[in-house]
Design an enzyme around this catalytic site. Structure first.
Site, short mmCIF file in Angstrom:
data_model
loop_
_atom_site.label_atom_id
_atom_site.label_comp_id
_atom_site.label_asym_id
_atom_site.label_seq_id
_atom_site.Cartn_x
_atom_site.Cartn_y
_atom_site.Cartn_z
N HIS A 15 9.05 1.40 -27.06
CA HIS A 15 8.23 1.61 -28.26
C HIS A 15 6.73 1.46 -27.98
O HIS A 15 5.91 1.83 -28.81
CB HIS A 15 8.60 0.60 -29.36
CG HIS A 15 9.98 0.79 -29.92
ND1 HIS A 15 10.41 1.99 -30.41
CD2 HIS A 15 11.03 -0.08 -30.05
CE1 HIS A 15 11.67 1.86 -30.83
NE2 HIS A 15 12.07 0.62 -30.62
N ASP A 64 18.98 3.99 -26.26
CA ASP A 64 18.75 2.90 -27.22
C ASP A 64 18.91 3.53 -28.62
O ASP A 64 18.60 4.69 -28.82
CB ASP A 64 17.33 2.36 -27.04
CG ASP A 64 17.05 1.13 -27.91
OD1 ASP A 64 17.12 0.02 -27.38
OD2 ASP A 64 16.76 1.30 -29.11
N HIS A 117 17.24 3.18 -31.17
CA HIS A 117 15.97 3.52 -31.80
C HIS A 117 15.22 4.52 -30.93
O HIS A 117 15.29 4.44 -29.70
CB HIS A 117 15.11 2.26 -31.98
CG HIS A 117 15.80 1.17 -32.72
ND1 HIS A 117 16.38 0.09 -32.08
CD2 HIS A 117 16.05 1.01 -34.04
CE1 HIS A 117 16.94 -0.70 -33.00
NE2 HIS A 117 16.76 -0.17 -34.19
N ASP A 148 22.22 -1.35 -28.47
CA ASP A 148 22.19 -1.65 -29.91
C ASP A 148 22.87 -0.62 -30.80
O ASP A 148 22.89 -0.77 -32.02
CB ASP A 148 20.76 -1.92 -30.38
CG ASP A 148 19.74 -0.99 -29.76
OD1 ASP A 148 20.14 -0.06 -29.04
OD2 ASP A 148 18.53 -1.19 -30.00
#
Lengths: 226, 316
Positions: free
Chosen positions: B127, B164, B166, B253
């Protein structure tokens, strides 16, 4: 939330005595589809759209650009011959919600914005409204959407907001939508964080039902089918 | 059995996120313990972290951002840029050790000392933007490695696979104009999940148009949809791109038991994902693949997921 802050103030306009080719060029150059028509003192007298122009152009012009007769006839047409006269306009002091509902109701793509003397102040289009609502939804910023099902009664939203605030999480937006059960509402807080597992657990422990967004979608879907 | 590198360093536990944060040192301990208890540790080439040479961090991040990170960290500030990015006094140093460890692992790969590797690092990176900390991330480890490969080793084409749950906004933005890096990400749909980017229409820009691909997955979806999307989106894209090295942003996740998302992958699906990436590496990149840890927060599931992950790397 006022039209004045979301409208385009530097408006591309045209006058009634201009030719429709001139209008066509202006639209193409600025990639717009609506031209307010004004007189010498900037008073709104009409609106011309790309559709008005298309309807005025004879089919032969598209097929045979050498057809002099047809071309001359079209060239003689003035904007005032094809425009919508005294079009509906809105005020800079109207809200963007007004504009949204009006655009939906009147099925137009844009409204001229005028003062009390019908002097042109701007134009607000579907595009301007989309930008405003993207901003309202807060979706330009990174965040996570929660979907919470609540029984409709006073104070529910406060409890949810308080719980989220206790976790030191900022809001991007919060929406409340109808649910298929009459006495329920779906609350959608858009949270400006990646860290939602703790607040989700807390809300669950308080007895709130966290919806799988897809369940909500599936439940809603059949109700809207014709 | 492959020579698989395993980057792990007890100093990665020092980045302190306080009591109410999911990105905790216990995540790495769980992964390490899972690998150890599966009896795999002795089969791995164990690699320790080291401080990154600043030139490789500066090649990705703005100097002003790096300075600011260092200053706010040593000044005792408790978070940076967003309340998500909680920090302690060791955070800057830990982030340097993580990025440096990934660079060292990449170097060992290119020198032929290892065939592939898993980097169990904290803090995560995907991120992190060039000048902004976001979503628990400070230095973009995988972007730093990709850049190092291109500049130091003249690698012409790097393929990044990010699974991931996200979207890796930082990695995408860093390379979106660059046709020598293909960024592929599969993640929970951005209308429902952080960070709100990674929609299908984001496909790169300028020279890099067509070298970014995103697969958003709706909440509640799982193995079946992932299988379908990976075959539809990732495989043809990498067949065409033919990366010389593959880097994987590994997040655990999307697991059904991980409460950070509403995607429901089984434990086996994660093995399939890394095996698929390894298959692509074998076909195009001489087997060269480095996996770097991003998210994954279920302390109950991480031991098994970590062990399965390195087992797949060893068996590649």
């Amino acid at each position: 939330m006022f039209v004045s802050s979301s409208m385009t103030s530097e408006v591309i306009t045209i006058t009634g005595d201009a030719s429709i080719f001139e209008a066509q060029e202006k639209m193409a150059k600025h990639t717009i589809r609506h031209l307010p028509v004004i007189d010498a003192d900037n008073t709104l007298v009409g609106v011309v759209t790309d559709r008005d122009i298309r309807s005025a152009l004879p089919y032969s012009l598209f097929n045979d650009s050498d057809s002099d007769a047809g071309r001359e006839k079209v060239a003689a047409l003035k904007i005032q011959d094809i425009m919508t006269r005294d079009p509906m306009a809105i005020s800079p002091a109207d809200t963007i919600q007004d504009a949204l509902l009006l655009i939906q109701e009147k099925r137009v793509g844009a409204f001229p914005v005028v003062d009390e003397n019908r002097r042109l102040k701007g134009i607000i289009s579907v595009r301007d409204l989309l930008r405003a609502f993207t901003n309202v939804l807060g979706i330009g910023e990174p965040g996570t959407l929660l979907c919470i099902l609540v029984t409709e009664e006073v104070g529910q939203l406060k409890k949810i907001v308080d719980t989220i605030t206790e976790e030191n999480i900022s809001f991007g937006s919060i929406l409340v939508a109808r649910y298929w059960q009459e006495d329920k509402r779906a609350v959608f807080p858009y949270l400006l964080t990646l860290n939602v597992s703790r607040v989700k657990k807390k809300l669950k422990d308080m007895g709130y039902h966290l919806l799988d967004p897809m369940d909500w979608y599936m439940d809603q879907l059949p109700k809207h089918q014709p | 059995m492959k020579k698989t590198g395993f980057l792990y360093d007890p100093r990665y536990l020092l980045h302190d996120t306080g009591p109410y944060h999911p990105e905790v040192p216990e995540r790495l301990q769980a992964i390490y313990q899972g690998i150890e208890e599966a009896g795999l540790l002795s089969n791995l080439v164990q690699i320790q972290g080291q401080r990154a040479d600043m030139q490789w961090i500066e090649a990705v991040h703005e100097v002003a951002y790096i300075r600011r990170f260092e200053e706010v960290c040593y000044a005792g500030q408790k978070s940076m840029d967003t309340p998500d990015c909680v920090m302690g006094s060791d955070t800057f140093e830990t982030a340097l050790l993580a990025a440096g460890g990934v660079i060292k692992t990449t170097e060992m790969l290119m020198q032929g000392e290892i065939d592939n590797a898993f980097c169990a690092v904290r803090p995560p990176g995907h991120h992190a933007e060039t000048g902004e900390a976001m979503g628990f991330c400070y230095f973009n480890n995988i972007a730093i490695a990709a850049n190092y490969l291109m500049r130091q080793w003249d690698v012409g084409k790097v393929g990044i696979i990010d699974f991931d749950v996200h979207h890796g906004n930082g990695t995408q933005h860093i390379f979106e104009k660059d046709p020598s890096v293909f960024y592929y990400s599969i993640h929970q749909h951005p209308s429902f999940a952080y960070p709100g980017t990674g929609r299908e229409f984001e496909q790169g820009s300028a020279e890099g148009r067509g070298f970014t691909k995103n697969t958003p997955v709706l909440p509640g979806h799982g193995d079946e949809e992932y299988g379908h999307y990976i075959k539809r989106d990732l495989l043809p894209a990498f067949e065409k791109f033919r990366p010389e090295v593959i880097l994987v942003s590994t997040g655990f996740d999307a697991h059904i038991d991980d409460d950070m998302s509403d995607v429901k992958l089984s434990t086996q699906a994660f093995t399939w994902l890394i095996e698929t990436a390894l298959g692509l590496a074998k076909e195009h990149a001489d087997g060269r693949l480095i996996s770097v840890l991003e998210g994954g927060y279920s302390l109950k599931r991480l031991p098994e997921l970590g062990a399965n992950h390195v087992r797949a790397l060893l068996d590649a």
